[in-house]
Design a protein around this motif. Structure first.
Motif, PDB file in Angstrom:
ATOM      1  N   GLY A 109       0.884  -1.392  -0.092  1.00  0.00           N
ATOM      2  CA  GLY A 109       0.023   0.106  -0.003  1.00  0.00           C
ATOM      3  C   GLY A 109       0.732   1.398   0.160  1.00  0.00           C
ATOM      4  N   LEU A 110       0.247   2.532  -0.099  1.00  0.00           N
ATOM      5  CA  LEU A 110       1.017   3.549  -0.310  1.00  0.00           C
ATOM      6  C   LEU A 110       0.880   4.431   1.013  1.00  0.00           C
ATOM      7  CD1 LEU A 110      -0.408   5.110  -3.678  1.00  0.00           C
ATOM      8  CD2 LEU A 110       1.648   3.772  -3.496  1.00  0.00           C
ATOM      9  N   GLY A 111       0.091   3.870   1.849  1.00  0.00           N
ATOM     10  CA  GLY A 111       0.105   4.307   3.127  1.00  0.00           C
ATOM     11  C   GLY A 111      -0.126   5.776   3.373  1.00  0.00           C
ATOM     12  N   LEU A 112      -0.841   6.167   2.429  1.00  0.00           N
ATOM     13  CA  LEU A 112      -1.371   7.743   2.720  1.00  0.00           C
ATOM     14  C   LEU A 112      -2.305   8.189   3.859  1.00  0.00           C
ATOM     15  CD1 LEU A 112      -1.566   8.910  -1.061  1.00  0.00           C
ATOM     16  CD2 LEU A 112       0.291   8.957   0.677  1.00  0.00           C
ATOM     17  N   GLY A 113      -2.987   7.043   4.239  1.00  0.00           N
ATOM     18  CA  GLY A 113      -4.112   7.255   5.328  1.00  0.00           C
ATOM     19  C   GLY A 113      -5.470   7.440   4.917  1.00  0.00           C
ATOM     20  N   TYR A 114      -6.404   7.329   5.698  1.00  0.00           N
ATOM     21  CA  TYR A 114      -7.789   7.519   5.380  1.00  0.00           C
ATOM     22  C   TYR A 114      -8.430   8.877   5.248  1.00  0.00           C
ATOM     23  CZ  TYR A 114      -7.585   2.769   7.757  1.00  0.00           C
ATOM     24  OH  TYR A 114      -7.160   1.491   7.842  1.00  0.00           O
ATOM     25  N   GLU A 115      -7.870   9.786   5.834  1.00  0.00           N
ATOM     26  CA  GLU A 115      -8.108  11.097   5.681  1.00  0.00           C
ATOM     27  C   GLU A 115      -7.666  11.801   4.364  1.00  0.00           C
ATOM     28  OE1 GLU A 115      -6.668  10.093   8.100  1.00  0.00           O
ATOM     29  OE2 GLU A 115      -7.509  10.816  10.252  1.00  0.00           O
ATOM     30  N   THR A 116      -6.275  11.399   4.180  1.00  0.00           N
ATOM     31  CA  THR A 116      -5.557  11.883   2.777  1.00  0.00           C
ATOM     32  C   THR A 116      -6.215  11.175   1.459  1.00  0.00           C
ATOM     33  OG1 THR A 116      -3.578  12.291   3.901  1.00  0.00           O
ATOM     34  CG2 THR A 116      -3.527  12.081   1.592  1.00  0.00           C
ATOM     35  N   SER A 117      -6.539   9.916   1.767  1.00  0.00           N
ATOM     36  CA  SER A 117      -7.098   9.068   0.552  1.00  0.00           C
ATOM     37  C   SER A 117      -8.445   9.518   0.203  1.00  0.00           C
ATOM     38  CB  SER A 117      -7.217   7.684   1.221  1.00  0.00           C
ATOM     39  OG  SER A 117      -5.788   7.019   1.095  1.00  0.00           O
ATOM     40  N   ALA A 118      -9.314   9.883   1.422  1.00  0.00           N
ATOM     41  CA  ALA A 118     -10.630  10.252   1.147  1.00  0.00           C
ATOM     42  C   ALA A 118     -10.685  11.833   0.302  1.00  0.00           C
ATOM     43  CB  ALA A 118     -11.330  10.535   2.283  1.00  0.00           C
ATOM     44  N   ALA A 119      -9.587  12.574   0.633  1.00  0.00           N
ATOM     45  CA  ALA A 119      -9.632  13.899   0.067  1.00  0.00           C
ATOM     46  C   ALA A 119      -9.002  13.721  -1.426  1.00  0.00           C
ATOM     47  CB  ALA A 119      -8.420  14.791   0.887  1.00  0.00           C
ATOM     48  N   ILE A 120      -8.037  12.808  -1.577  1.00  0.00           N
ATOM     49  CA  ILE A 120      -7.716  12.454  -3.144  1.00  0.00           C
ATOM     50  C   ILE A 120      -8.975  11.998  -4.001  1.00  0.00           C
ATOM     51  CG2 ILE A 120      -6.165  10.879  -4.512  1.00  0.00           C
ATOM     52  CD1 ILE A 120      -4.284  11.100  -2.282  1.00  0.00           C
ATOM     53  N   PHE A 121      -9.438  11.250  -3.388  1.00  0.00           N
ATOM     54  CA  PHE A 121     -10.683  10.419  -4.188  1.00  0.00           C
ATOM     55  C   PHE A 121     -11.728  11.677  -4.402  1.00  0.00           C
ATOM     56  CE2 PHE A 121      -8.970   6.483  -2.636  1.00  0.00           C
ATOM     57  CZ  PHE A 121      -8.563   6.012  -4.023  1.00  0.00           C
ATOM     58  N   GLY A 122     -11.961  12.326  -3.216  1.00  0.00           N
ATOM     59  CA  GLY A 122     -12.905  13.220  -3.337  1.00  0.00           C
ATOM     60  C   GLY A 122     -12.593  14.488  -4.457  1.00  0.00           C
ATOM     61  N   ALA A 123     -11.217  14.667  -4.573  1.00  0.00           N
ATOM     62  CA  ALA A 123     -10.687  15.616  -5.651  1.00  0.00           C
ATOM     63  C   ALA A 123     -10.988  15.323  -6.993  1.00  0.00           C
ATOM     64  CB  ALA A 123      -9.379  16.049  -5.320  1.00  0.00           C
ATOM     65  N   GLY A 124     -10.718  14.014  -7.058  1.00  0.00           N
ATOM     66  CA  GLY A 124     -11.057  13.175  -8.462  1.00  0.00           C
ATOM     67  C   GLY A 124     -12.367  13.206  -8.827  1.00  0.00           C
ATOM     68  N   LEU A 125     -13.523  13.379  -7.748  1.00  0.00           N
ATOM     69  CA  LEU A 125     -14.833  13.443  -8.248  1.00  0.00           C
ATOM     70  C   LEU A 125     -15.110  14.884  -8.512  1.00  0.00           C
ATOM     71  CD1 LEU A 125     -16.336  11.302  -5.397  1.00  0.00           C
ATOM     72  CD2 LEU A 125     -16.473  10.935  -7.864  1.00  0.00           C
ATOM     73  N   VAL A 126     -14.382  16.062  -7.934  1.00  0.00           N
ATOM     74  CA  VAL A 126     -14.657  17.229  -8.222  1.00  0.00           C
ATOM     75  C   VAL A 126     -14.222  17.456  -9.578  1.00  0.00           C
ATOM     76  CG1 VAL A 126     -13.876  19.493  -7.477  1.00  0.00           C
ATOM     77  CG2 VAL A 126     -14.619  18.111  -5.840  1.00  0.00           C
ATOM     78  N   ILE A 127     -13.176  17.033  -9.969  1.00  0.00           N
ATOM     79  CA  ILE A 127     -12.632  17.262 -11.204  1.00  0.00           C
ATOM     80  C   ILE A 127     -13.527  16.571 -12.348  1.00  0.00           C
ATOM     81  CG2 ILE A 127     -10.947  16.318 -13.089  1.00  0.00           C
ATOM     82  CD1 ILE A 127      -8.642  16.581 -10.722  1.00  0.00           C
ATOM     83  N   ILE A 128     -14.306  15.346 -12.208  1.00  0.00           N
ATOM     84  CA  ILE A 128     -15.189  14.761 -12.950  1.00  0.00           C
ATOM     85  C   ILE A 128     -16.495  15.611 -13.019  1.00  0.00           C
ATOM     86  CG2 ILE A 128     -16.649  12.815 -13.041  1.00  0.00           C
ATOM     87  CD1 ILE A 128     -14.433  11.102 -12.104  1.00  0.00           C
ATOM     88  N   GLY A 129     -16.926  16.293 -11.944  1.00  0.00           N
ATOM     89  CA  GLY A 129     -17.954  17.191 -11.921  1.00  0.00           C
ATOM     90  C   GLY A 129     -17.772  18.393 -12.771  1.00  0.00           C
ATOM     91  N   LEU A 130     -16.673  18.654 -12.871  1.00  0.00           N
ATOM     92  CA  LEU A 130     -16.121  20.012 -13.586  1.00  0.00           C
ATOM     93  C   LEU A 130     -16.305  19.780 -15.110  1.00  0.00           C
ATOM     94  CD1 LEU A 130     -13.145  21.601 -11.611  1.00  0.00           C
ATOM     95  CD2 LEU A 130     -15.584  22.356 -11.724  1.00  0.00           C
ATOM     96  N   LEU A 131     -15.763  18.368 -15.452  1.00  0.00           N
ATOM     97  CA  LEU A 131     -15.802  17.953 -16.893  1.00  0.00           C
ATOM     98  C   LEU A 131     -16.932  17.715 -17.390  1.00  0.00           C
ATOM     99  CD1 LEU A 131     -12.816  15.286 -16.849  1.00  0.00           C
ATOM    100  CD2 LEU A 131     -12.592  17.634 -18.004  1.00  0.00           C
ATOM    101  N   TRP A 132     -18.025  17.658 -16.267  1.00  0.00           N
ATOM    102  CA  TRP A 132     -19.511  17.261 -16.752  1.00  0.00           C
ATOM    103  C   TRP A 132     -19.988  18.382 -17.589  1.00  0.00           C
ATOM    104  CZ3 TRP A 132     -22.286  12.713 -16.425  1.00  0.00           C
ATOM    105  CH2 TRP A 132     -23.617  12.901 -16.628  1.00  0.00           C
ATOM    106  N   LEU A 133     -19.459  19.621 -17.219  1.00  0.00           N
ATOM    107  CA  LEU A 133     -19.939  20.914 -17.794  1.00  0.00           C
ATOM    108  C   LEU A 133     -19.333  21.177 -19.105  1.00  0.00           C
ATOM    109  CD1 LEU A 133     -19.133  23.219 -14.618  1.00  0.00           C
ATOM    110  CD2 LEU A 133     -21.454  21.968 -15.031  1.00  0.00           C
ATOM    111  N   TRP A 134     -18.478  20.303 -19.485  1.00  0.00           N
ATOM    112  CA  TRP A 134     -17.857  20.412 -20.814  1.00  0.00           C
ATOM    113  C   TRP A 134     -18.561  19.464 -21.711  1.00  0.00           C
ATOM    114  CZ3 TRP A 134     -12.250  18.938 -22.301  1.00  0.00           C
ATOM    115  CH2 TRP A 134     -11.818  19.485 -23.765  1.00  0.00           C
TER     116      TRP A 134
END
Length: 262
Positions: free
Chosen positions: A168-193
């Protein structure tokens, strides 16, 4: 008459819900429940990953069969089937990377290959992998198998990024949630395109909401020393079930309408 019949087919309702903000809220809650519920059966009840996977596989097959036999969209049945896919995805991912000993990277690679194969076969047979094409029994099986693999991949991704052992990369639960949450935000922005495929964005978001739910589930039930809140898996699962039930009562659910192929 022919034109009218074709129009009715093109705008027929499916047996899956329309993809709205409410859809994603309930989906994330279901994926979190999949993590706590799956771990409760395999770890807290000490049944192991293989037995747990067999139990949830049976539930998955029963619910998918009921979903296919249903004549119209039923929100409770649909989301119960989603919970079955996410709990089975949890135990299958754990079985791959722990019981089979391939580690988190190996588990991610195996499930990613299965997901790509499922989408490729579905597209080759039907000409589309859009969720708005789910209007026949054959397409429903493609849909639910793909959903299962996407849930399993999401679990494996969450464990790989957050975990410290098994490669594992060992980034922890909070950091991982932030990473995947940021990925979802990017997808949400791409939805506008408008030039970006809505189908590709949907499946990308569906995969990423699973590790987000997985890391949130782990954050709830893991020991404080490991960065979690140390809630009981049983009680955490009960709270999530109540939350999902409340969402189904308060958030309107309607069937998606069939769209043109993309």
């Amino acid at each position: 008459m022919h034109s009218r019949s074709r129009d009715l087919v093109e705008h027929a309702v499916t047996k899956v819900p329309a993809v709205t903000l409410g859809f994603w809220i309930i989906k994330i809650a279901c994926t979190t429940l999949g993590e706590t519920g799956g771990d409760w059966v395999t770890m807290s009840l000490n049944l192991g990953y293989l037995i747990g996977s067999l139990i949830f596989l049976a539930a998955f097959l029963v619910l998918v069969s009921a979903q296919i036999r249903a004549r119209k969209f039923q929100s409770t049945l649909y989301w119960a089937t989603i919970v079955a896919t996410t709990t089975l995805g949890t135990t299958l991912a754990d079985f791959c990377d722990r019981s089979l000993g391939v580690g988190y990277p190996g588990g991610v690679a195996i499930v990613f290959a299965l997901l790509v194969a499922s989408l490729a076969i579905w597209y080759r047979v039907e000409g589309t992998v859009s969720v708005e094409s789910v209007v026949s029994a054959r397409v429903e099986w493609f849909y639910w198998v793909t959903i299962l693999f996407s849930q399993t991949l999401g679990t494996a991704l969450g464990d790989w990024v957050a975990g410290e052992d098994r490669g594992g990369l060992g980034l922890g639960y909070e950091t991982s949630a932030a990473i995947f949450g940021a990925g979802l935000v990017i997808i949400g922005l791409l939805w506008l395109w408008p030039r970006v495929s809505r189908t590709a964005l949907f499946w990308s978001a569906f995969v990423l909401t699973r590790p987000l739910g997985a890391t949130l589930g782990d954050f709830f039930d893991k020991p404080i020393a490991q960065g979690g809140l140390e809630f009981s898996r049983f009680y955490a699962s009960g709270i999530l079930v109540a939350f999902i039930a409340g969402c189904l009562l308060l958030i309107p659910q309607r069937a998606a309408r069939r769209a043109a192929r993309d």
